[in-house]
Design an enzyme around this catalytic site. Sequence first.
Site, PDB file in Angstrom:
ATOM      1  N   ALA A  62       0.849  -1.201   0.000  1.00 40.83           N
ATOM      2  CA  ALA A  62       0.000   0.000   0.000  1.00 40.83           C
ATOM      3  C   ALA A  62       0.875   1.238   0.000  1.00 40.83           C
ATOM      4  CB  ALA A  62      -0.904   0.013   1.238  1.00 40.83           C
ATOM      5  N   THR A  64       1.283   4.150   2.118  1.00 42.66           N
ATOM      6  CA  THR A  64       0.851   4.371   3.505  1.00 42.66           C
ATOM      7  C   THR A  64       1.253   5.740   4.069  1.00 42.66           C
ATOM      8  OG1 THR A  64       2.851   3.312   4.337  1.00 42.66           O
ATOM      9  CG2 THR A  64       0.924   1.900   4.047  1.00 42.66           C
ATOM     10  N   TYR A 127      -5.878   9.063   1.913  1.00 39.20           N
ATOM     11  CA  TYR A 127      -5.411   7.708   2.227  1.00 39.20           C
ATOM     12  C   TYR A 127      -6.596   6.804   2.575  1.00 39.20           C
ATOM     13  CZ  TYR A 127      -3.381   3.930   5.045  1.00 39.20           C
ATOM     14  OH  TYR A 127      -3.060   2.698   5.570  1.00 39.20           O
ATOM     15  N   LYS A 131      -7.987   3.612   0.414  1.00 41.48           N
ATOM     16  CA  LYS A 131      -8.037   2.264   0.990  1.00 41.48           C
ATOM     17  C   LYS A 131      -9.470   1.712   0.933  1.00 41.48           C
ATOM     18  CE  LYS A 131      -5.234   0.170   2.869  1.00 41.48           C
ATOM     19  NZ  LYS A 131      -4.271  -0.869   2.353  1.00 41.48           N
TER      20      LYS A 131
HETATM   21  N1  NAP Z   1       1.091   1.662   9.128  1.00 36.96           N
HETATM   22  C1  NAP Z   1      -0.086   1.737   9.759  1.00 36.96           C
HETATM   23  O1  NAP Z   1      -0.216   2.400  10.800  1.00 36.96           O
HETATM   24  C2  NAP Z   1      -1.284   1.008   9.214  1.00 36.96           C
HETATM   25  C3  NAP Z   1      -2.505   1.126   9.902  1.00 36.96           C
HETATM   26  C4  NAP Z   1      -3.616   0.439   9.412  1.00 36.96           C
HETATM   27  C5  NAP Z   1      -3.513  -0.337   8.267  1.00 36.96           C
HETATM   28  N2  NAP Z   1      -2.307  -0.403   7.608  1.00 36.96           N
HETATM   29  C6  NAP Z   1      -2.262  -1.210   6.384  1.00 36.96           C
HETATM   30  O2  NAP Z   1      -1.429  -2.334   6.646  1.00 36.96           O
HETATM   31  C7  NAP Z   1      -0.716  -2.690   5.458  1.00 36.96           C
HETATM   32  C8  NAP Z   1       0.768  -2.776   5.767  1.00 36.96           C
HETATM   33  O3  NAP Z   1       1.217  -1.512   6.253  1.00 36.96           O
HETATM   34  P1  NAP Z   1       2.718  -1.253   6.666  1.00 36.96           P
HETATM   35  O4  NAP Z   1       2.689  -0.446   7.909  1.00 36.96           O
HETATM   36  O5  NAP Z   1       3.510  -2.515   6.617  1.00 36.96           O
HETATM   37  O6  NAP Z   1       3.144  -0.282   5.476  1.00 36.96           O
HETATM   38  P2  NAP Z   1       4.567  -0.088   4.788  1.00 36.96           P
HETATM   39  O7  NAP Z   1       5.657  -0.362   5.770  1.00 36.96           O
HETATM   40  O8  NAP Z   1       4.508   1.253   4.148  1.00 36.96           O
HETATM   41  O9  NAP Z   1       4.585  -1.231   3.708  1.00 36.96           O
HETATM   42  C9  NAP Z   1       3.870  -1.147   2.516  1.00 36.96           C
HETATM   43  C10 NAP Z   1       4.715  -1.754   1.435  1.00 36.96           C
HETATM   44  O10 NAP Z   1       4.019  -1.636   0.204  1.00 36.96           O
HETATM   45  C11 NAP Z   1       4.984  -1.321  -0.774  1.00 36.96           C
HETATM   46  N3  NAP Z   1       4.404  -0.695  -1.953  1.00 36.96           N
HETATM   47  C12 NAP Z   1       4.100   0.609  -2.155  1.00 36.96           C
HETATM   48  N4  NAP Z   1       3.663   0.785  -3.394  1.00 36.96           N
HETATM   49  C13 NAP Z   1       3.681  -0.425  -3.999  1.00 36.96           C
HETATM   50  C14 NAP Z   1       3.355  -0.894  -5.294  1.00 36.96           C
HETATM   51  N5  NAP Z   1       2.914  -0.058  -6.258  1.00 36.96           N
HETATM   52  N6  NAP Z   1       3.485  -2.209  -5.560  1.00 36.96           N
HETATM   53  C15 NAP Z   1       3.934  -3.060  -4.613  1.00 36.96           C
HETATM   54  N7  NAP Z   1       4.299  -2.680  -3.388  1.00 36.96           N
HETATM   55  C16 NAP Z   1       4.148  -1.373  -3.078  1.00 36.96           C
HETATM   56  C17 NAP Z   1       5.952  -0.399  -0.079  1.00 36.96           C
HETATM   57  O11 NAP Z   1       7.163  -0.363  -0.808  1.00 36.96           O
HETATM   58  P3  NAP Z   1       8.091   0.959  -0.758  1.00 36.96           P
HETATM   59  O12 NAP Z   1       8.560   1.044   0.652  1.00 36.96           O
HETATM   60  O13 NAP Z   1       9.137   0.658  -1.758  1.00 36.96           O
HETATM   61  O14 NAP Z   1       7.192   2.101  -1.126  1.00 36.96           O
HETATM   62  C18 NAP Z   1       6.077  -1.057   1.280  1.00 36.96           C
HETATM   63  O15 NAP Z   1       7.113  -2.016   1.284  1.00 36.96           O
HETATM   64  C19 NAP Z   1      -1.079  -1.646   4.415  1.00 36.96           C
HETATM   65  O16 NAP Z   1      -2.085  -2.152   3.577  1.00 36.96           O
HETATM   66  C20 NAP Z   1      -1.623  -0.481   5.222  1.00 36.96           C
HETATM   67  O17 NAP Z   1      -2.562   0.280   4.475  1.00 36.96           O
HETATM   68  C21 NAP Z   1      -1.202   0.231   8.070  1.00 36.96           C
END
Ligand code: NAP
Length: 286
Positions: A62, A64, A127, A131
Site C-alpha cells: 500500500a 501508507t 489515504y 483504501k
Molecule cells: N502503518 C499503519 O499504521 C497502518 C494502519 C492500518 C492499516 N495499515 C495497512 O497495513 C498494510 C501494511 O502496512 P505497513 O505499515 O507494513 O506499510 P509499509 O511499511 O509502508 O509497507 C507497505 C509496502 O508496500 C509497498 N508498496 C508501495 N507501493 C507499492 C506498489 N505499487 N506495488 C507493490 N508494493 C508497493 C511499499 O514499498 P516501498 O517502501 O518501496 O514504497 C512497502 O514495502 C497496508 O495495507 C496499510 O494500508 C497500516
Amino acid sequence: MTRVLLTGAGGQLGTDVVRVAATQSDIDFHAFGRADLDVTNGAAVLSKIEAVSPDVIIHAAAYTAVDDCETNQQLAYDINGAGTSNIVSGALNVGARVIYLSTDYVFDGTKPEPYSETDTPKPASVYGKSKLVGENAVAELGDKGLVVRTSWVCGAHGSNMVKTILRAAENHPMLTFVDDQIGKPTFTADLAVVLLTLSGRDDSGVMHVTNEGAVSWFEFCQDVLELAGLGRDRVQPCATDELQPPRPAPRPANSVLANTRFAGLGLSLLRHYREPLGEVVRDLTG
Ligand SMILES: NC(=O)c1ccc[n+]([C@@H]2O[C@H](COP(=O)([O-])OP(=O)(O)OC[C@H]3O[C@@H](n4cnc5c(N)ncnc54)[C@H](OP(=O)(O)O)[C@@H]3O)[C@@H](O)[C@H]2O)c1
C-alpha cells in the site's frame, strides 16, 4: 499445504509475515516486494498470480504515507485502489482468496464508541478514501474476499511512531504529543501470526484485528519513554488543532476498532499492546 502469495513483503508488516511464515511448515509461501511485484502493473500482477497460482493472497502492499497521499492523490488511488483491483482480477483468474489489509482511517473518527465491522465507513483523508476503494474491490470477491482492518501499526522494521518517538527523545528534552486522538496500537509480530492463521481458514467480509488496549498518542508516547528508561514525564499533551504546522491529512479522533468478529472466532485475542511494545523498544534500544 496452503499456498500463500504476499504483496508488500518489504514493508513493516510484510517483513514480519515473511519471518513468521518461515516457521510454518504447512505453508508454501511466496513473498514479493515492490521490485518484484508492482501492484499498479496490471499485466505483471496477472502473470505473477497465474505463475504462483496461490490459494490465498495476503495483500499488504500500500501507499501508507498518509500526509503525502493528500498531495499525491492520483498515486494513492493508483496503488491502494487500482492496485487492489489488479490483485482481485488475478485472484479471480486462479480462484484464490484475498486477505486485504485495511485501516481505521476508513472511519472519520466522530463516533464516541469503538467502531465495529458493521459501521459504515466515512473516510476523511485521501489515504482512507483510497483504501476504501480497495476494500470495495475486495468485496467483489464475495466469500473469497476478507478485509482485515487494523490500526496504528508498529514493528521493529520500517518507519513507525515508536521509532519517531525514540528519535525525537534523542534530540529534544521535552516532547509534545496529541491527547485527542485515540486508537489501538497493533504490532506486526502479532498481526503476522493472525494473518497466516486466517490464510488457512475461509472467513470473508470485514474483520477488525488489533492488539488490545486503547490510548491517545500522548499516553502511547509516555509508555514508549518509560519502557526505554527515559521517563514518562518527558512528554506533554496538546490538542490536534494546536499542532504547528497543521498536518495535511485529517486524522480520526476516535480510531478505536472493536474486535467483535475476531473475538467470536474462538481464537485468542491479541495481547495488550504494552507487551509487544516492550519487545520492540528492547529490540530498538538494546
Ligand atoms: N502503518 C499503519 O499504521 C497502518 C494502519 C492500518 C492499516 N495499515 C495497512 O497495513 C498494510 C501494511 O502496512 P505497513 O505499515 O507494513 O506499510 P509499509 O511499511 O509502508 O509497507 C507497505 C509496502 O508496500 C509497498 N508498496 C508501495 N507501493 C507499492 C506498489 N505499487 N506495488 C507493490 N508494493 C508497493 C511499499 O514499498 P516501498 O517502501 O518501496 O514504497 C512497502 O514495502 C497496508 O495495507 C496499510 O494500508 C497500516
